[in-house]
Design a protein around this motif. Structure first.
Motif, mmCIF file in Angstrom:
data_model
loop_
_atom_site.group_PDB
_atom_site.id
_atom_site.type_symbol
_atom_site.label_atom_id
_atom_site.label_comp_id
_atom_site.label_asym_id
_atom_site.label_seq_id
_atom_site.Cartn_x
_atom_site.Cartn_y
_atom_site.Cartn_z
ATOM 1 N N GLY A 194 34.205 57.209 49.134
ATOM 2 C CA GLY A 194 35.431 57.284 48.756
ATOM 3 C C GLY A 194 36.455 55.914 48.696
ATOM 4 O O GLY A 194 37.079 55.927 47.946
ATOM 5 N N VAL A 195 36.000 55.300 49.840
ATOM 6 C CA VAL A 195 36.958 54.126 49.872
ATOM 7 C C VAL A 195 36.586 52.893 49.013
ATOM 8 O O VAL A 195 37.403 52.120 48.507
ATOM 9 C CB VAL A 195 36.931 53.439 51.291
ATOM 10 N N ILE A 196 35.172 52.726 48.815
ATOM 11 C CA ILE A 196 34.365 51.683 47.983
ATOM 12 C C ILE A 196 35.165 51.311 46.644
ATOM 13 O O ILE A 196 35.585 50.263 46.400
ATOM 14 C CB ILE A 196 33.038 51.555 47.879
ATOM 15 N N PRO A 197 35.400 52.408 45.898
ATOM 16 C CA PRO A 197 35.977 52.207 44.356
ATOM 17 C C PRO A 197 37.390 51.644 44.701
ATOM 18 O O PRO A 197 37.962 50.747 43.777
ATOM 19 C CB PRO A 197 35.911 53.298 43.882
ATOM 20 N N ILE A 198 38.176 52.132 45.792
ATOM 21 C CA ILE A 198 39.549 51.596 45.986
ATOM 22 C C ILE A 198 39.742 50.302 46.106
ATOM 23 O O ILE A 198 40.275 49.322 45.680
ATOM 24 C CB ILE A 198 40.305 52.381 46.905
ATOM 25 N N LEU A 199 38.640 49.664 47.173
ATOM 26 C CA LEU A 199 38.491 48.313 47.499
ATOM 27 C C LEU A 199 38.245 47.672 46.287
ATOM 28 O O LEU A 199 38.881 46.462 46.031
ATOM 29 C CB LEU A 199 37.532 48.138 48.737
ATOM 30 N N ILE A 200 37.357 47.895 45.515
ATOM 31 C CA ILE A 200 36.692 47.308 44.108
ATOM 32 C C ILE A 200 38.023 47.321 43.636
ATOM 33 O O ILE A 200 38.519 46.199 42.781
ATOM 34 C CB ILE A 200 35.755 47.935 43.623
ATOM 35 N N GLY A 201 38.917 48.167 43.244
ATOM 36 C CA GLY A 201 40.028 48.080 42.497
ATOM 37 C C GLY A 201 41.143 47.124 42.782
ATOM 38 O O GLY A 201 41.851 46.472 41.948
ATOM 39 N N VAL A 202 41.222 47.001 44.235
ATOM 40 C CA VAL A 202 42.224 45.991 44.735
ATOM 41 C C VAL A 202 41.860 44.666 44.390
ATOM 42 O O VAL A 202 42.549 43.882 43.956
ATOM 43 C CB VAL A 202 42.129 46.474 46.413
ATOM 44 N N ILE A 203 40.344 44.291 44.515
ATOM 45 C CA ILE A 203 39.848 43.253 44.201
ATOM 46 C C ILE A 203 40.075 42.968 42.703
ATOM 47 O O ILE A 203 40.604 41.602 42.192
ATOM 48 C CB ILE A 203 38.444 42.858 44.699
ATOM 49 N N ILE A 204 39.899 43.782 41.802
ATOM 50 C CA ILE A 204 40.004 43.637 40.485
ATOM 51 C C ILE A 204 41.598 43.537 40.231
ATOM 52 O O ILE A 204 41.651 42.503 39.204
ATOM 53 C CB ILE A 204 39.452 44.853 39.531
ATOM 54 N N ASP A 205 42.288 44.503 40.660
ATOM 55 C CA ASP A 205 43.628 44.280 40.275
ATOM 56 C C ASP A 205 44.450 42.928 40.758
ATOM 57 O O ASP A 205 45.151 42.168 40.033
ATOM 58 C CB ASP A 205 44.816 45.279 41.094
ATOM 59 N N SER A 206 43.958 42.392 42.036
ATOM 60 C CA SER A 206 44.152 41.044 42.511
ATOM 61 C C SER A 206 43.810 39.936 41.784
ATOM 62 O O SER A 206 44.503 38.734 41.821
ATOM 63 C CB SER A 206 44.118 41.029 44.044
ATOM 64 N N THR A 207 42.610 39.880 41.196
ATOM 65 C CA THR A 207 42.080 38.899 40.394
ATOM 66 C C THR A 207 42.162 38.783 38.881
ATOM 67 O O THR A 207 41.999 37.931 38.267
ATOM 68 C CB THR A 207 40.510 38.623 41.014
ATOM 69 N N ASN A 208 42.569 40.332 38.514
ATOM 70 C CA ASN A 208 42.322 40.431 36.988
ATOM 71 C C ASN A 208 41.191 40.010 36.289
ATOM 72 O O ASN A 208 41.133 39.572 35.388
ATOM 73 C CB ASN A 208 43.897 39.697 36.489
ATOM 74 N N ASN A 209 40.128 40.488 37.121
ATOM 75 C CA ASN A 209 38.598 40.196 36.619
ATOM 76 C C ASN A 209 37.700 41.066 36.709
ATOM 77 O O ASN A 209 37.539 41.218 37.849
ATOM 78 C CB ASN A 209 38.308 38.664 37.150
ATOM 79 N N LEU A 210 37.354 41.814 35.728
ATOM 80 C CA LEU A 210 36.433 43.078 35.982
ATOM 81 C C LEU A 210 35.168 42.594 36.324
ATOM 82 O O LEU A 210 34.228 43.461 36.670
ATOM 83 C CB LEU A 210 36.621 43.978 35.014
ATOM 84 N N ASN A 211 34.745 41.402 36.334
ATOM 85 C CA ASN A 211 33.322 40.967 36.651
ATOM 86 C C ASN A 211 33.112 41.203 38.269
ATOM 87 O O ASN A 211 31.959 41.010 38.547
ATOM 88 C CB ASN A 211 33.221 39.535 36.536
ATOM 89 N N TYR A 212 34.225 41.374 38.934
ATOM 90 C CA TYR A 212 33.909 41.620 40.408
ATOM 91 C C TYR A 212 33.535 43.050 40.726
ATOM 92 O O TYR A 212 33.015 43.241 41.716
ATOM 93 C CB TYR A 212 35.469 41.591 41.015
ATOM 94 N N LEU A 213 33.516 43.811 39.731
ATOM 95 C CA LEU A 213 32.819 45.124 39.663
ATOM 96 C C LEU A 213 31.170 44.836 40.004
ATOM 97 O O LEU A 213 30.510 45.378 40.886
ATOM 98 C CB LEU A 213 32.919 46.048 38.472
#
Length: 184
Positions: free
Chosen positions: A136-155
């Protein structure tokens, strides 16, 4: 086993959470993005029934983990390298195969290493409780990374990292089955 369960769940939840936005980032329409998500979900459910049935005939969990992980890696690499609806559809099918295989494997894995029904109950509840918390935490962490970089390739990078962790955990898993003390 809880970490394995959590990472595979987190990968699935991350794909479900971020697929539409990822495909829109790749310049697909809303309809195409939702179609790919729907295809992933439907095929993942189908594979979650098909793969365990096939696994019953070839009882080697590690091989199936490797096959599903390789499928996930290829699918993610296709998503990262190409920008075509046809390639995206093929990648989504590979990812659905992988997610559909890893989930039942993660559910059954604790049963391979127990001696009694009581142990099975304890192990599966522990693995699932901690695994779902991690997942449950993993998509949130990925979302934080995506939001902070504004790059969905981090998915893609995050999913590949998760699969590499699953491969390491698979190598560390004992390879023998524990037999039931009562002769089973």
């Amino acid at each position: 086993m809880a970490l394995f369960f959590g990472i595979q769940s987190g990968i699935f939840y991350s794909l479900i959470t971020w697929f539409v936005e990822f495909f829109k980032f790749k310049e697909l329409s809303n309809q195409e993005s939702v179609l790919l998500l729907t295809t992933f979900t439907a095929m993942q459910m189908a594979f979650s029934f098909i793969i365990p049935t096939i696994m019953d005939k070839f009882d080697n969990d590690k091989i199936w983990i490797y096959i599903c992980s390789l499928s996930m890696l290829i699918g993610m690499l296709l998503l990262s390298r190409y920008n075509s609806l046809g390639i995206f559809l093929f990648a989504v099918l590979l990812l659905a195969f992988s997610a559909g295989g890893l989930f039942p494997i993660a559910l059954l894995l604790p049963l391979k290493f127990v001696h009694s029904p009581v142990e099975a109950s304890i192990w599966t509840s522990m693995v699932q409780a901690f695994g779902y918390m991690i997942g449950g935490v993993i998509p949130i962490l990925i979302g934080v990374i995506i939001d902070s970089t504004n790059n969905l390739n981090y998915l893609i990078y995050s999913i590949i990292t998760g699969i590499l962790f699953i491969l390491v955990l698979t190598i560390l898993l004992p390879s023998r089955k524990v037999t039931n003390k009562n002769g089973g």
